[in-house]
Design a protein around this motif. Structure first.
Motif, PDB file in Angstrom:
ATOM      1  N   TYR A 132       0.840  -1.198   0.000  1.00  0.00           N
ATOM      2  CA  TYR A 132       0.000   0.000   0.000  1.00  0.00           C
ATOM      3  C   TYR A 132       0.878   1.253   0.000  1.00  0.00           C
ATOM      4  O   TYR A 132       0.692   2.166  -0.799  1.00  0.00           O
TER       5      TYR A 132
ATOM      6  N   TYR B 147      -6.479   6.152  -4.927  1.00  0.00           N
ATOM      7  CA  TYR B 147      -7.743   5.414  -4.798  1.00  0.00           C
ATOM      8  C   TYR B 147      -8.425   5.271  -6.162  1.00  0.00           C
ATOM      9  O   TYR B 147      -9.066   4.262  -6.428  1.00  0.00           O
TER      10      TYR B 147
ATOM     11  N   HIS C 206      -7.578   2.239  -7.838  1.00  0.00           N
ATOM     12  CA  HIS C 206      -8.307   1.067  -7.338  1.00  0.00           C
ATOM     13  C   HIS C 206      -9.766   1.100  -7.819  1.00  0.00           C
ATOM     14  O   HIS C 206     -10.611   0.386  -7.290  1.00  0.00           O
TER      15      HIS C 206
ATOM     16  N   TYR D  35      -3.680   2.414 -13.209  1.00  0.00           N
ATOM     17  CA  TYR D  35      -4.492   1.265 -12.775  1.00  0.00           C
ATOM     18  C   TYR D  35      -3.615   0.048 -12.456  1.00  0.00           C
ATOM     19  O   TYR D  35      -4.006  -0.816 -11.683  1.00  0.00           O
TER      20      TYR D  35
ATOM     21  N   PRO E  44      -1.523  -0.585  -8.201  1.00  0.00           N
ATOM     22  CA  PRO E  44      -1.922  -1.483  -7.111  1.00  0.00           C
ATOM     23  C   PRO E  44      -1.972  -2.947  -7.541  1.00  0.00           C
ATOM     24  O   PRO E  44      -1.638  -3.840  -6.761  1.00  0.00           O
TER      25      PRO E  44
ATOM     26  N   TYR F 110      -3.612  -4.407   4.140  1.00  0.00           N
ATOM     27  CA  TYR F 110      -4.064  -3.420   3.158  1.00  0.00           C
ATOM     28  C   TYR F 110      -5.350  -2.740   3.612  1.00  0.00           C
ATOM     29  O   TYR F 110      -5.502  -1.531   3.459  1.00  0.00           O
TER      30      TYR F 110
ATOM     31  N   ALA G 168      -6.000   1.160   4.000  1.00  0.00           N
ATOM     32  CA  ALA G 168      -7.031   1.741   3.137  1.00  0.00           C
ATOM     33  C   ALA G 168      -8.000   2.588   3.963  1.00  0.00           C
ATOM     34  O   ALA G 168      -8.411   3.669   3.528  1.00  0.00           O
TER      35      ALA G 168
ATOM     36  N   ALA H 157     -10.800  -0.912  -2.488  1.00  0.00           N
ATOM     37  CA  ALA H 157      -9.373  -0.717  -2.222  1.00  0.00           C
ATOM     38  C   ALA H 157      -8.893  -1.537  -1.034  1.00  0.00           C
ATOM     39  O   ALA H 157      -7.776  -2.031  -1.038  1.00  0.00           O
TER      40      ALA H 157
ATOM     41  N   TYR I 297      -9.526  -5.659  -3.969  1.00  0.00           N
ATOM     42  CA  TYR I 297      -8.243  -5.624  -4.677  1.00  0.00           C
ATOM     43  C   TYR I 297      -7.194  -6.508  -3.996  1.00  0.00           C
ATOM     44  O   TYR I 297      -6.574  -7.349  -4.657  1.00  0.00           O
TER      45      TYR I 297
END
Length: 190
Positions: free
Chosen positions: A25, A70, A73, A102, A105, A139, A143, A170, A174
């Motif tokens: 992250y 973000y 995500h 994109y 992550p 994560y 997040a 997120a 993911y």
């Protein structure tokens, strides 16, 4: 041991997964910041000049880069609209940021799942997926912290990442999906 109990090795794998994903992250945010902070700062100049003139606090670049992270995500951020409504924005989907964001992550989560599966000595696709999905533990915490850290408020208005999707996409989807896929890759390529 009863079925359903976790073994010490599985607990260690979960802890390693949480730590690895926390690193994923942070590295993902840093890559986004290093890559896009200049562009974000340039795009904020006009808005921040007006806010500064009116005596408000300008939007810090690090917060706006967080919205972009973000967006990578597939999570939009919301802004006040004229009148009493709100509007959502995804700068990548709108074409205002590189589509390659994109992948940031996705690649880092695949790598995190891969590393965790290898460290857990996963030797089957199933054990690799189990090890890889454990990366979601770290994560999701970051997040949620990011949702709060990247909130920008001025008076009664605020700009913030969509809270529900921020946690769901997120924080959970993911890392679970791409961590598991990375774990499978780690296990089957041993």
């Amino acid at each position: 041991m009863e079925s359903g109990e976790t073994t010490p090795q599985e607990r260690a794998s979960i802890a390693a997964g949480a730590a690895t994903d926390a690193v994923a992250y942070v590295v993902g945010y840093l890559v986004t910041y290093l890559w896009q902070s200049g562009s974000v700062e340039e795009n904020l100049q006009a808005y921040n000049a007006i806010v500064d003139f009116l005596g408000g606090d300008p939007i810090p670049v690090w917060q706006a880069v967080g919205w972009l992270y973000y967006n990578a995500h597939n999570v939009a951020f919301t802004t006040p609209a004229l009148g009493s409504g709100r509007t959502t924005q995804n700068l990548i989907a709108d074409g205002n940021a590189p589509m390659l964001l994109y992948l940031v992550p996705v690649v880092l989560l695949l790598l995190a799942g891969f590393v965790v599966a290898r460290n857990a000595d996963a030797s089957t696709a199933e054990s690799g997926a189990r090890a890889g999905v454990s990366v979601a533990a770290g994560y999701v915490v970051l997040a949620v912290v990011g949702l709060l850290a990247f909130r920008y408020s001025v008076g009664d208005s605020s700009v913030h990442v969509d809270y529900a999707l921020g946690v769901l996409l997120a924080g959970i989807v993911y890392p679970a999906v791409f961590g598991a896929l990375g774990g499978v890759l780690g296990a089957v390529t041993r």
